[in-house]
Every structure is written in C-alpha cells, then in structure tokens.
Design an enzyme around this catalytic site. Structure first.
Site, mmCIF file in Angstrom:
data_model
loop_
_atom_site.group_PDB
_atom_site.id
_atom_site.type_symbol
_atom_site.label_atom_id
_atom_site.label_comp_id
_atom_site.label_asym_id
_atom_site.label_seq_id
_atom_site.Cartn_x
_atom_site.Cartn_y
_atom_site.Cartn_z
ATOM 1 N N HIS A 69 13.262 55.511 -21.367
ATOM 2 C CA HIS A 69 14.518 56.187 -21.719
ATOM 3 C C HIS A 69 14.886 57.195 -20.644
ATOM 4 C CE1 HIS A 69 11.129 58.252 -23.669
ATOM 5 N NE2 HIS A 69 11.788 59.396 -23.459
ATOM 6 N N MET A 70 16.184 57.305 -20.439
ATOM 7 C CA MET A 70 16.731 58.283 -19.502
ATOM 8 C C MET A 70 17.386 59.379 -20.334
ATOM 9 S SD MET A 70 18.515 55.591 -16.884
ATOM 10 C CE MET A 70 17.528 54.326 -16.064
HETATM 11 P P1 AMP Z 1 9.992 61.856 -24.003
HETATM 12 O O1 AMP Z 1 9.193 63.113 -24.119
HETATM 13 O O2 AMP Z 1 10.625 61.698 -22.647
HETATM 14 O O3 AMP Z 1 9.208 60.628 -24.436
HETATM 15 O O4 AMP Z 1 11.213 62.031 -24.977
HETATM 16 C C1 AMP Z 1 11.288 61.524 -26.267
HETATM 17 C C2 AMP Z 1 12.550 62.077 -26.859
HETATM 18 O O5 AMP Z 1 12.873 61.313 -28.001
HETATM 19 C C3 AMP Z 1 12.439 63.535 -27.316
HETATM 20 O O6 AMP Z 1 13.416 64.317 -26.636
HETATM 21 C C4 AMP Z 1 12.684 63.464 -28.817
HETATM 22 O O7 AMP Z 1 13.428 64.568 -29.308
HETATM 23 C C5 AMP Z 1 13.452 62.157 -28.953
HETATM 24 N N1 AMP Z 1 13.345 61.493 -30.246
HETATM 25 C C6 AMP Z 1 12.226 61.276 -30.967
HETATM 26 N N2 AMP Z 1 12.523 60.595 -32.099
HETATM 27 C C7 AMP Z 1 13.862 60.385 -32.083
HETATM 28 C C8 AMP Z 1 14.783 59.754 -32.976
HETATM 29 N N3 AMP Z 1 14.389 59.185 -34.128
HETATM 30 N N4 AMP Z 1 16.096 59.741 -32.639
HETATM 31 C C9 AMP Z 1 16.513 60.310 -31.488
HETATM 32 N N5 AMP Z 1 15.699 60.897 -30.604
HETATM 33 C C10 AMP Z 1 14.395 60.961 -30.893
#
Ligand code: AMP
Ligand code: ZN
Length: 114
Positions: free
Chosen positions: A101-102
């Site tokens: 993800h970006m």
């Molecule tokens: P990362 O640390 O780069 O893996 O970022 C994961 C991101 O996903 C975090 O910023 C979380 O707040 C976000 N996240 C986790 N669960 C969800 C969800 N159900 N919907 C939207 N964003 C989410």
C-alpha cells in the site's frame, strides 16, 4: 489471499471509505488518519510488499499506473501545495499490513521526518 485485511477490503467483505477504484487499484481512507488527508492506494491483486516485486516485470504496468494516480488523487483532495507518499516495507520499515500500500498524506498535521 483469504486472510488478508486489504484483500477483504477490495472484495467488499470489510467496509471502507472508498475514494477511487478501477480494474487495477483500490483507494480508500486510512482508518486512523495521520493528517488531514490520509489515503491508502492498494493493488487489487495481492502483493505482500515491495519485496515481492522482481525483475520479471510482472507488475510494472500496475506500479506505473499506481504512481501516476497519486498526483491525480492529491489534486482531487485539494492538496495543491504538495503531498507525501510513504511505502513501509517489512516489519523493520514499519509495515503492519502485508498487502502493498502507498500512503498518500497531505494538508495540515502532516507527520514530519525533518
Ligand atoms: P503500514 O504500517 O504501512 O502497514 O500501514 C497500515 C495502515 O493501515 C495504517 O495506517 C492503519 O491505520 C491502516 N489500516 C488498518 N486497518 C485498516 C482498515 N480496516 N481500513 C483502513 N485502514 C486501515
Ligand atoms: Zn491482500
């Protein structure tokens, strides 16, 4: 991938605040925004992280498409002054969800690395 959170979001099995979708990518609001605007752009196909991209070029078109979408999305969110993109890779890079993800961040309250 059946037990992947973001695959479930793409499939509509887990609700999200969708911003954009096409045949290759899905864009939605981060559930815990770190800035005024905090979107996540993900490929619809499951790719765990940047580590999974290799020299085969299999995902080149997808990655180029995603990168070119970012400024368009930023503009649509009114981020005329600029924006920040972050891709966390691996646990050491702060990656928590293992579906590539970006992060697209902008506006006030932008977390800084200065
Ligand atoms: P990362 O640390 O780069 O893996 O970022 C994961 C991101 O996903 C975090 O910023 C979380 O707040 C976000 N996240 C986790 N669960 C969800 C969800 N159900 N919907 C939207 N964003 C989410
Ligand atoms: Zn996935």
């Amino acid at each position: 991938m059946s037990d992947c959170l973001f695959c479930k979001i793409v499939a509509g099995e887990i609700p999200s605040k969708k911003v954009y979708e096409d045949d290759k990518v899905f864009v939605f609001w981060d559930i815990a925004p770190k800035a005024d605007v905090h979107l996540l752009l993900i490929p619809k196909v499951h790719i765990a992280s940047l580590n999974e991209l290799d020299e085969s070029g299999e995902h080149d078109e997808l990655i180029a498409h995603a990168m070119k979408l970012l400024p368009r999305l930023a503009k649509e969110q009114g981020l005329d002054n600029g924006f920040r993109t972050i891709i966390n890779t691996g646990r050491g890079g702060g990656q928590v969800v293992f579906h590539l993800h970006m992060h697209l961040l902008g506006g006030n309250n932008l977390p800084g690395f200065e």
